[in-house]
Motif scaffolding. Structure first.
Motif, PDB file in Angstrom:
ATOM      1  N   UNK A 206       2.424  -2.337   7.473  1.00 14.24           N
ATOM      2  CA  UNK A 206       2.722  -3.085   8.693  1.00 14.24           C
ATOM      3  C   UNK A 206       3.557  -4.325   8.385  1.00 14.24           C
ATOM      4  N   UNK A 207       3.228  -4.996   7.281  1.00 17.35           N
ATOM      5  CA  UNK A 207       3.999  -6.176   6.892  1.00 17.35           C
ATOM      6  C   UNK A 207       5.435  -5.790   6.547  1.00 17.35           C
ATOM      7  N   UNK A 208       5.603  -4.693   5.809  1.00 15.26           N
ATOM      8  CA  UNK A 208       6.955  -4.240   5.452  1.00 15.26           C
ATOM      9  C   UNK A 208       7.727  -3.792   6.684  1.00 15.26           C
ATOM     10  N   UNK A 209       7.052  -3.112   7.624  1.00 16.29           N
ATOM     11  CA  UNK A 209       7.730  -2.652   8.833  1.00 16.29           C
ATOM     12  C   UNK A 209       8.230  -3.841   9.648  1.00 16.29           C
ATOM     13  N   UNK A 210       7.412  -4.862   9.780  1.00 16.68           N
ATOM     14  CA  UNK A 210       7.843  -6.058  10.515  1.00 16.68           C
ATOM     15  C   UNK A 210       9.042  -6.704   9.833  1.00 16.68           C
ATOM     16  N   UNK A 211       9.013  -6.722   8.518  1.00 15.40           N
ATOM     17  CA  UNK A 211      10.123  -7.318   7.766  1.00 15.40           C
ATOM     18  C   UNK A 211      11.405  -6.511   7.967  1.00 15.40           C
TER      19      UNK A 211
ATOM     20  N   UNK B 244     -10.905   1.900   5.381  1.00 13.19           N
ATOM     21  CA  UNK B 244      -9.864   2.104   4.375  1.00 13.19           C
ATOM     22  C   UNK B 244      -8.488   2.148   5.019  1.00 13.19           C
ATOM     23  N   UNK B 245      -8.392   2.730   6.204  1.00 10.61           N
ATOM     24  CA  UNK B 245      -7.079   2.833   6.850  1.00 10.61           C
ATOM     25  C   UNK B 245      -6.465   1.456   7.076  1.00 10.61           C
ATOM     26  N   UNK B 246      -7.300   0.462   7.412  1.00 10.13           N
ATOM     27  CA  UNK B 246      -6.766  -0.876   7.648  1.00 10.13           C
ATOM     28  C   UNK B 246      -6.288  -1.508   6.348  1.00 10.13           C
ATOM     29  N   UNK B 247      -7.000  -1.229   5.273  1.00 11.98           N
ATOM     30  CA  UNK B 247      -6.609  -1.783   3.976  1.00 11.98           C
ATOM     31  C   UNK B 247      -5.262  -1.231   3.520  1.00 11.98           C
ATOM     32  N   UNK B 248      -5.072   0.076   3.646  1.00 12.26           N
ATOM     33  CA  UNK B 248      -3.836   0.672   3.137  1.00 12.26           C
ATOM     34  C   UNK B 248      -2.671   0.516   4.106  1.00 12.26           C
ATOM     35  N   UNK B 249      -2.955   0.344   5.408  1.00  8.68           N
ATOM     36  CA  UNK B 249      -1.882   0.155   6.376  1.00  8.68           C
ATOM     37  C   UNK B 249      -1.343  -1.272   6.386  1.00  8.68           C
ATOM     38  N   UNK B 250      -2.144  -2.230   5.961  1.00  6.72           N
ATOM     39  CA  UNK B 250      -1.738  -3.641   6.049  1.00  6.72           C
ATOM     40  C   UNK B 250      -0.394  -3.911   5.375  1.00  6.72           C
TER      41      UNK B 250
ATOM     42  N   UNK C 250       5.878   5.275   2.195  1.00  7.49           N
ATOM     43  CA  UNK C 250       4.849   6.038   2.907  1.00  7.49           C
ATOM     44  C   UNK C 250       4.052   5.138   3.836  1.00  7.49           C
ATOM     45  N   UNK C 251       3.709   3.937   3.371  1.00  6.32           N
ATOM     46  CA  UNK C 251       2.932   3.015   4.202  1.00  6.32           C
ATOM     47  C   UNK C 251       3.732   2.552   5.411  1.00  6.32           C
ATOM     48  N   UNK C 252       5.045   2.335   5.246  1.00  5.44           N
ATOM     49  CA  UNK C 252       5.888   1.943   6.372  1.00  5.44           C
ATOM     50  C   UNK C 252       5.949   3.059   7.407  1.00  5.44           C
ATOM     51  N   UNK C 253       6.116   4.296   6.950  1.00  8.02           N
ATOM     52  CA  UNK C 253       6.155   5.417   7.875  1.00  8.02           C
ATOM     53  C   UNK C 253       4.838   5.553   8.634  1.00  8.02           C
ATOM     54  N   UNK C 254       3.725   5.348   7.934  1.00  5.06           N
ATOM     55  CA  UNK C 254       2.436   5.398   8.617  1.00  5.06           C
ATOM     56  C   UNK C 254       2.312   4.255   9.635  1.00  5.06           C
ATOM     57  N   UNK C 255       2.798   3.078   9.271  1.00  2.00           N
ATOM     58  CA  UNK C 255       2.758   1.954  10.214  1.00  2.00           C
ATOM     59  C   UNK C 255       3.608   2.258  11.443  1.00  2.00           C
TER      60      UNK C 255
END
Length: 492
Positions: free
Chosen positions: A195-200, A186-192, A219-224
């Protein structure tokens, strides 16, 4: 509901092929059933299709894929639709013996496994190949290689979660998976997406508002960023922290943002972090006060990072990913993860309490009540048990199980009276809470035309209300009056 499909229609119209499918390929339309004993966790439709001689059953989920449920309590998708599932069963009649076969198995290994799986069947059905050809011709199926059919089977199996998890209707427990193959965590599903937003954002800072104004994306960007740390991220982290601090509800990600900024030990960040720490205690919960100087600030952040976060996503609590999945709208991902935890929760009161709250947040009141029931049963102190039972009553009411809700609610007053504080609870806020639940239950029972429960719950609530102070009595006035009118209309 009658399940449609080209091959299924032909099978129903032709008794001889139907008998052949049942006898040699374990697909008996006359054994369709078990529909009332099981349901899908997602709430999608589940229509009986067929059964086999081993007590297993085939179902069509939501008008699409076919799910097989074994008599041993395991279930999984086996085809994208009834025709594909039936085509697989004809080509791989011993498919259950191939479930351990890894999806990446080579062709030679796969063909050998298929041949081995059919040995026992061929001893019982000498004309298996002739019957296979006859059934394919009758249903209009082309001959497909076992390699292709196994690949289709694996594709279907790996799609079982999260949308097609089978539950026992009475207990709510989830069936296990048919196969042992690993799934994407699940962590990979929600982090994906994070990670894309962080790279952007690292490439284009002007994109920040579009991302950061969405709480789930932020929240997902901060986790990434937690798991991909770069010295050049400090300006971005500062802006994310500011967005998080301005959010109406401060949570775990605010504390994470503060720690990620603090790890850089920059003097310019001390005033902001101290201001956030003073106004938003959630930013430093479980840690000492934020220091006034850069060096101690970095030490504070390192200690908090080690205690609460770290840079390894596999070490984070599963609830971190479940909550993020819920915020992202991945309801079934979150639900399935919670159900797997609930089924394995054992006798941990704290875990059951948390699971109940998380399932309620998802809107799954049935499973929340199941967790809450287990939690209440483990409590020793009368007051704690009564509070848990009151909450269980609410969840049972919201589920629609009003008889169970009334049985639970009737026990609450006795639990509290057994407490050392005696009957004083009736005049306190707790008494108001429990009285309100009586009126809510009376209303629900009246709407459901359950006269006895409606009247008894209303009467018990009115008795509790009469012993309250004037302020508490007045605060329940509208609710009690509404319940009285509903019950009165019901009796008439």
């Amino acid at each position: 509901m009658t399940v449609s499909g080209h091959a299924i229609g032909l099978l129903r119209a032709q008794p001889v092929p139907a008998e052949l499918a049942a006898r040699s390929f374990g697909f008996d339309l006359d054994r369709a059933g078990r529909g009332e004993a099981v349901r899908l966790a997602s709430g999608a439709s589940l229509d009986p299709l067929a059964g086999d001689g081993a007590g297993g059953a085939y179902f069509v989920c939501g008008g699409g894929p076919v799910l097989y449920a074994s008599a041993a309590g395991a279930a999984g998708l086996i085809g994208a639709d009834p025709d594909e599932a039936l085509e697989m069963l004809i080509g791989l009649p011993a498919w259950r013996d191939l479930l351990q076969l890894a999806p990446g198995a080579g062709e030679r290994q796969l063909l050998a496994a298929v041949a081995e799986s059919e040995k026992e069947l061929r001893a019982r059905v000498p004309d298996l190949d002739a019957g296979r050809s006859e059934l394919r011709d009758a249903l209009g199926f082309a001959e497909r290689s076992p390699v292709e059919l196994v690949a289709r089977l694996h594709t279907a199996l790996l799609r079982t979660e999260p949308g097609h998890v089978l539950l026992d209707t009475a207990t709510g427990r989830a069936h296990g998976l048919l196969d042992p193959h690993p799934r994407t965590p699940l962590r990979e599903t929600v982090l994906a997406p994070g990670r894309a937003d962080l790279a952007r954002l690292r490439d284009d800072a002007s994109a920040l508002p579009a991302v950061a104004e969405d709480g789930a994306r932020r929240a997902a960007v901060l986790r990434a960023a937690q798991f991909d740390r770069r010295d050049t991220d400090l300006p971005l982290l500062r802006r994310l922290l500011a967005y998080e601090a301005a959010a109406p509800r401060a949570g775990e990600e605010l504390r994470l943002a503060a720690v990620l900024v603090g790890l850089h030990g920059c003097a310019a960040d001390v005033p902001l972090l101290r201001e956030i720490g003073a106004s938003k205690p959630a930013a430093r919960r479980g840690t000492p006060a934020i220091p006034e100087a850069p060096a101690p600030l970095a030490a504070w952040a390192r200690a908090a990072d080690e205690a609460l976060f770290g840079d390894d996503p596999a070490r984070q609590p599963e609830l971190t990913w479940i909550r993020l999945a819920r915020r992202q709208g991945r309801t079934e991902h979150a639900r399935v993860a919670l159900l797997r935890m609930l089924d394995g929760a054992g006798t941990s009161a704290d875990v059951l309490r948390i699971l109940s709250a998380e399932l309620e947040a998802l809107g799954d009141h049935f499973q929340a009540a199941r967790a809450q029931s287990g939690y209440a049963a483990l409590l020793d102190k009368p007051r704690e048990r009564a509070l848990a039972a009151r909450k269980l009553t609410e969840l049972q009411r919201l589920t629609g199980d009003l008889p169970a809700a009334w049985r639970t609610l009737q026990q609450v007053a006795g639990m509290l009276d057994a407490d050392e504080s005696g009957r004083q609870w009736r005049r306190l806020g707790l008494g108001r809470l429990i009285t309100a639940e009586h009126f809510e239950l009376a209303l629900a029972a009246a709407r459901a035309k359950l006269t006895r429960i409606a009247r008894e719950s209303l009467s018990a609530g009115a008795e509790l209300q009469s012993g309250m102070g004037k302020s508490a009595h007045r605060s329940l006035g509208m609710l009690s009056q509404e319940a009285k009118w509903a019950v009165a209309r019901l009796i008439k």
